[in-house]
Design an enzyme around this catalytic site. Structure first.
Site, PDB file in Angstrom:
ATOM      1  N   PRO A  45     101.079  20.428 -18.248  1.00 46.65           N
ATOM      2  CA  PRO A  45      99.783  20.578 -18.073  1.00 46.65           C
ATOM      3  C   PRO A  45      99.194  21.887 -18.791  1.00 46.65           C
ATOM      4  CG  PRO A  45     100.883  19.236 -15.859  1.00 46.65           C
ATOM      5  CD  PRO A  45     101.466  19.790 -15.943  1.00 46.65           C
ATOM      6  N   LEU A  46      98.017  21.340 -19.064  1.00 42.79           N
ATOM      7  CA  LEU A  46      97.774  22.561 -19.612  1.00 42.79           C
ATOM      8  C   LEU A  46      97.597  23.729 -18.036  1.00 42.79           C
ATOM      9  CD1 LEU A  46      95.861  24.379 -21.646  1.00 42.79           C
ATOM     10  CD2 LEU A  46      93.927  23.412 -20.570  1.00 42.79           C
ATOM     11  N   SER A  47      97.178  23.168 -17.182  1.00 43.00           N
ATOM     12  CA  SER A  47      96.663  24.155 -15.411  1.00 43.00           C
ATOM     13  C   SER A  47      97.692  24.559 -15.452  1.00 43.00           C
ATOM     14  CB  SER A  47      96.791  22.998 -14.406  1.00 43.00           C
ATOM     15  OG  SER A  47      97.413  21.949 -14.120  1.00 43.00           O
ATOM     16  N   LYS A  48      99.180  24.469 -16.334  1.00 38.29           N
ATOM     17  CA  LYS A  48     100.335  25.424 -15.752  1.00 38.29           C
ATOM     18  C   LYS A  48     100.213  26.498 -16.612  1.00 38.29           C
ATOM     19  CE  LYS A  48     101.367  22.406 -12.446  1.00 38.29           C
ATOM     20  NZ  LYS A  48     100.932  21.758 -11.973  1.00 38.29           N
ATOM     21  N   ARG A  49      99.847  25.698 -17.186  1.00 34.05           N
ATOM     22  CA  ARG A  49     100.030  27.528 -18.844  1.00 34.05           C
ATOM     23  C   ARG A  49     100.123  28.840 -17.818  1.00 34.05           C
ATOM     24  NH1 ARG A  49      98.218  27.559 -23.902  1.00 34.05           N
ATOM     25  NH2 ARG A  49      97.068  29.188 -24.371  1.00 34.05           N
TER      26      ARG A  49
END
Ligand code: GLU
Length: 460
Positions: free
Chosen positions: A233-237
């Site tokens: 997920p982008l949030s875990k970038r």
């Protein structure tokens, strides 16, 4: 009338994911001449912070996503309590005094309990307000599945076993997200709820509350997730996805909005849209079902396309913000910057690149990097060319670009050498760079004094 809302929780700054949600809500409201509400969901008293509220407003203003009305949930606690009370009277909510530890203990003691890890309804039906600490729970009733229609996903079914009698008013009197959101979406007459797919299970809970209170259910539009290239997920970038970060990096609102709008929505294979075009062309029926993949390089390219579309005024406006955000002092005049922007706008992806590229115009002299081995590029003939250039400088500056270029070309020709031999050393002497805009543009931006002094300084 179509009424949409963007409902961020001020527990952090805006990032690309929630701005995409804001963008779709904004576009759809504007397309339908509707309303766009900003609702600050600051019910979590511990985690909500004023600086995040300010940050969110600043980011939306910079992006140009103007809201018509703004609400703060922290100012509406009485309203939520009133509705919770109503639900208790209707037998659809109840007081609960079970502590977390007690619930956990009962689960441990009874591993085969019907409710699994969920609340076992010990207090179900309790209507009298307890003396001690309590929460209010919503009674979800009994069913196999709760079903609803999502504009993007179609029919969504959430099983009873995924849910339990969830808390609607916490021990400190504040409402939980799922409760406040329903009351507000109802009272604010929200017609379309556009939000991330991660809220699907919440939607099921919310529909149960809508039904209990007899509220009309809005259209739900759940956006596909944004993933990194490796499917995480982008949030875990790693690294920031905050809008503030992109503003500091010299991205512009039009570029960000265009790029984000294409994450989960498409219009044929077209990539570049102005905000006005997005308002006209965007439709929730064209949202994609499949997840979107975030691509930094593409975002940079989309931004570059919008940089070249900027009017001088807009450029200056965004550039000043860029400088301010980075605590940079600009020594070049506005008049100069506008001229430089005309030359550089097709050569840079961001305002930061523009800033870095134009530093060569600030000092009178520049130092030339050793790695260019400039001495090897220069012989007596090139030196003669340099002198000729100094002699022609007034003419070059006076004539239109094309004629100026012809003059520069004619200098090496006179000595029987090619522009290929004269151009590169001249470029390095003037800019300390191997790559730059056309020499005539560089010379015009440098002006007579700097051009002449850089060349003279070098020949001596
Ligand atoms: N405050 C919620 C969030 O930031 C809003 C979700 C919604 O749009 O309902 O995720």
């Amino acid at each position: 009338m179509v009424i949409l809302r963007f409902a961020p929780s001020p527990t952090g700054y805006l990032h690309l994911g929630n701005v995409r949600t804001a963008v779709f809500n904004y576009l759809y409201s504007r397309k339908n001449n509707g309303k766009f509400i900003l609702r600050i969901e600051d019910t979590d008293l511990q985690r909500s912070e004023k600086r995040f509220v300010e940050g969110i407003k600043k980011d939306l203003e910079w992006l140009g996503l103007k809201w018509d009305e703004i609400y703060f949930q922290s100012e509406r606690f009485d309203i939520y309590k009133e509705y919770a009370q109503k639900l208790i009277e209707m037998g659809k909510a109840y007081y609960c005094t079970c502590t977390r530890e007690e619930i956990y203990q009962r689960q441990k003691d009874n591993p085969n309990a019907k409710f699994g890890i969920k609340y076992d309804r010990k207090c179900r039906g309790r209507k009298e307000k307890p003396q001690t600490d309590y929460v209010i729970r919503f009674d979800i009733g009994e069913f196999d599945y709760i079903e609803f229609e999502d504009t993007v996903k179609g029919k969504v079914k959430v099983p009873f076993t995924d849910l339990d009698d969830f808390v609607i008013i916490k021990g400190d009197g504040s409402p939980t997200y799922n409760f406040a959101v329903v009351i507000d979406d109802h009272l604010m007459n929200i017609t379309h709820v556009i939000r991330g797919e991660d809220h699907i299970t919440n939607t099921a809970k919310q529909i149960l509350i809508y039904n209990s209170l007899g509220f009309q259910i809005p259209k739900f539009v759940h956006l596909p997730l944004i993933l990194n290239k490796d499917k995480s997920p982008l949030s875990k970038r790693e690294g920031s996805t905050n809008i503030e970060y992109y503003r500091k990096e010299g991205f512009i609102p039009e570029g960000i909005i265009n790029y984000l709008a294409r994450l989960g929505w498409s219009y044929g294979d077209r990539e570049i849209f102005t905000v006005q075009e997005l308002i006209e062309l965007f439709d929730i029926k064209d949202l994609n079902k499949s997840n979107a993949v975030f691509d930094d390089q593409k975002m940079l390219w989309v931004n570059s396309e919008h940089i070249r579309m900027l009017t001088p005024d807009k450029f200056l406006k965004y550039y000043k913000i860029f400088l301010l955000e980075n605590n940079l002092e600009e020594e070049l005049t506005e008049e100069f910057l506008i001229k430089a922007f005309e030359v550089y706008k097709t050569r840079v992806n961001t305002l930061k690149e523009f800033y870095n590229e134009t530093r060569i115009y600030v000092p009178k002299e520049i130092e030339i990097d050793k790695e260019f081995n400039i001495e090897n590029l220069i012989d007596e003939t090139i030196k003669k060319c340099f002198k000729d250039l100094i002699n022609s400088i007034d003419e070059i500056l006076l004539k239109p670009d094309e004629e100026g270029e012809t003059i520069i070309r004619s200098i090496p020709e006179k000595y029987g050498i090619k522009l290929k031999q004269f151009g590169p050393p001249l470029r390095i002497v003037l800019t300390n760079r191997k790559v730059s805009p056309g020499l005539v543009h560089v010379i015009k931006l440098l002006g007579k004094e700097k051009t002449v002094s850089r060349i003279k300084n070098f020949i001596q």
